[in-house]
Design an enzyme around this catalytic site. Structure first.
Site, PDB file in Angstrom:
ATOM      1  N   ASN A  11     -10.454  -3.470   1.730  1.00  0.00           N
ATOM      2  CA  ASN A  11     -10.085  -3.411   0.319  1.00  0.00           C
ATOM      3  C   ASN A  11     -11.324  -3.132  -0.528  1.00  0.00           C
ATOM      4  OD1 ASN A  11      -7.296  -3.980   0.553  1.00  0.00           O
ATOM      5  ND2 ASN A  11      -7.685  -6.174   0.638  1.00  0.00           N
ATOM      6  N   TYR A  52       0.250  -5.076  11.424  1.00  0.00           N
ATOM      7  CA  TYR A  52       0.056  -3.692  10.998  1.00  0.00           C
ATOM      8  C   TYR A  52       0.640  -2.701  12.006  1.00  0.00           C
ATOM      9  CZ  TYR A  52      -2.652  -4.565   6.793  1.00  0.00           C
ATOM     10  OH  TYR A  52      -3.027  -4.932   5.532  1.00  0.00           O
ATOM     11  N   HIS A  83       0.829  -1.218   0.000  1.00  0.00           N
ATOM     12  CA  HIS A  83       0.000   0.000   0.000  1.00  0.00           C
ATOM     13  C   HIS A  83       0.862   1.266   0.000  1.00  0.00           C
ATOM     14  CE1 HIS A  83      -3.716  -2.291   0.738  1.00  0.00           C
ATOM     15  NE2 HIS A  83      -2.977  -3.027   1.541  1.00  0.00           N
TER      16      HIS A  83
END
Length: 499
Positions: free
Chosen positions: A142, A349, A69
């Site tokens: 997404n 993350y 990303h």
């Protein structure tokens, strides 16, 4: 004379011998594809050191660009509740119709670098940060409702095949299809990705999905499994493969910025699917498998609210580049499910952001929960910018009035079934939903899908092509044979491989 121990060799699908995978300390790995979980469905176990080592290393493979990303765009706005859902969740920002919550949204491509095209065939990240009164809630989704894999142990390997070859530094279609042809769970996602949904015309013209299953808990301590859906009000618009190849490489970023700059808004209607928890054990598909959807006919969409983007960032680096999202950012009333991939992302993350932005990334303005004061005993670290707790106590428990935990926010217990182990999900059904999706495509959509796949597979080794075609064949015979005809591979060759 010293003698070194030799690693055990095992056979690969091509009959070649290779060394056993090891940890960085040299210990052998029992499985490189299955997370250590409590029972077949999960949740994950912290004692899985190899997963922690593998994903933590992966999180640090790029400096300072995001590992995935990397290229994105973002905007501020708000979320407004339009329908009553408090019977499902006690989350404060969903408590009543008309309630508005400030948000920041970052859109992105996944595999490309910062200078890559907005129109590469790639999933699009759709990450939302809700600045709620109970802290920040991040929905890190997404534009497609499923994902390639369901076990986080495979995530670094999957991403490596979407990136560049380590020798040539070129995109490697052979690696991409080699991995997918050895991972049958990818077929559903590939069927979506290589349709024109894989090349949306703008960020405003695509849907959004939470992908994972989450758990809602209401004030009565009743729980429900849910999936998030965001439907664009601007309508779906996509590019064909040829159009995407010639489009402005910054076109989606430019469109979002210019649209809002001119006074426009980007809007989506927000829905959930709701599954009673008792049905999770009996549903025909594993409800925690992110490579699958819940059929709308089984669990229809329930309206929740609307999401509106109406303000551009003042500074791209400050707000978009430094924005940090993690599925670990949950609020009371919304909890994680046993979804193994979600369990892995909860660690990965936040760990990536600590590496990319530093341990105090949550204090940056775009990440700071400004509706809720941060109260804990974490101190020091690079880029501490908020006074570092001043002269207050930095340990717990203490006798001096420091913040304490709140048992009322304890997560609802998860019923565990089975033994710990590295196992596949039950009810895999890797090809059924891909076949169902193919059947609802129009003739034009089928032609585009199969042409896109065949074009991408042309430079790939024949053995890999045939192996991949065997998966498409099990999803739908016509699906596979259209691709095979373009590639010059016969049905007989596919059947011979499958026999």
């Amino acid at each position: 004379m010293s003698v070194r121990n030799k690693s055990k060799v095992t056979a690969s699908p091509k009959g070649k011998l290779h060394q056993t995978i090891s940890t960085n300390s040299g210990a052998p790995i029992p499985s490189n594809e299955h997370l250590l979980t409590a029972g077949d469905r999960g949740p994950a176990l912290l004692q899985d050191y190899f997963f922690i080592e593998k994903i933590a290393h992966f999180d640090r493979e790029r400096i300072p660009e995001r590992v995935v990303h990397a290229k994105g765009a973002g905007a501020f706005g708000y979320f407004e509740v339009t329908h009553e859902v408090s019977k499902y969740t006690k989350a404060d920002f969903l408590r009543e119709v008309g309630l508005k919550t400030d948000i920041f949204v970052r859109f992105s491509t996944v595999g490309g670098e910062k200078g890559s095209s907005d129109f590469d065939r790639d999933p699009r990240g759709f990450a939302i940060k809700f600045y709620t009164q109970e802290g920040n809630y991040d929905l890190v989704g997404n534009n497609l409702p499923v994902f390639f894999i369901r076990d986080p142990l495979k995530f670094p390997d999957m991403v490596h095949t979407h990136k560049r070859n380590p020798q040539s530094n070129l995109k490697d279609a052979n690696a991409f299809w080699d991995f997918n042809s050895l991972s049958p769970e990818t077929v559903h996602m590939l069927t979506m990705l290589f349709s024109d949904r894989g090349t949306p015309k703008t960020y405003r013209n695509m849907h959004g999905f939470g992908v994972h299953t989450f758990k809602f808990v209401n004030k009565k301590n009743e729980s429900f499994f849910i999936k998030w859906h965001l439907k664009t009000d601007a309508g779906i618009q996509t590019y064909s493969a040829s159009e995407a190849a010639h489009a402005d490489v910054d076109g989606a970023t430019r469109d979002l910025f210019e649209h809002i700059k001119k006074g426009g808004k980007a809007t989506w209607k927000v829905y959930i699917q709701v599954m009673p928890t008792k049905e999770a054990n009996t549903y025909k598909y594993n409800p925690f498998d992110p490579t699958k959807v819940w059929l709308y006919s089984d669990y229809p969409l329930i309206p929740v609210g609307k999401l509106i983007l109406n303000r551009n960032p003042e500074n791209f680096f400050q707000d978009v580049e430094q924005a940090a999202f993690t599925p670990a950012n949950l609020v009371p009333g919304i909890e994680a499910s046993p979804d193994k991939l979600l369990q892995g992302r909860i660690f990965s993350y936040a760990d990536t952001q600590r590496h990319r932005l530093g341990p105090n990334y949550a204090l940056l303005p775009v990440n700071c929960p400004y509706s809720k004061k941060i109260s804990n005993y974490q101190r020091d670290g690079a880029m501490r910018i908020d006074g570092n707790g001043g002269s207050t106590i930095n340990y717990s428990p203490n006798s001096y009035g420091g913040p304490r935990s709140n048992p009322l926010t304890t997560e609802q217990p998860i019923a565990l079934v089975g033994n710990s182990g590295r196992t596949e999900y039950p009810k895999k059904d890797d090809f059924v939903q891909a076949g169902l999706l193919y059947e609802v495509f129009s003739e034009e959509e089928k032609k585009a899908l199969t042409s896109n796949i065949a074009g991408h597979m042309k430079p790939v080794e024949k053995e890999i092509k045939v192996r991949q075609l065997s998966y498409f064949y099990q999803a739908n015979k016509d699906y596979a044979l259209r691709i095979a005809n373009i590639l010059g591979i016969s049905e007989k060759e596919i059947k011979a491989y499958m026999s």
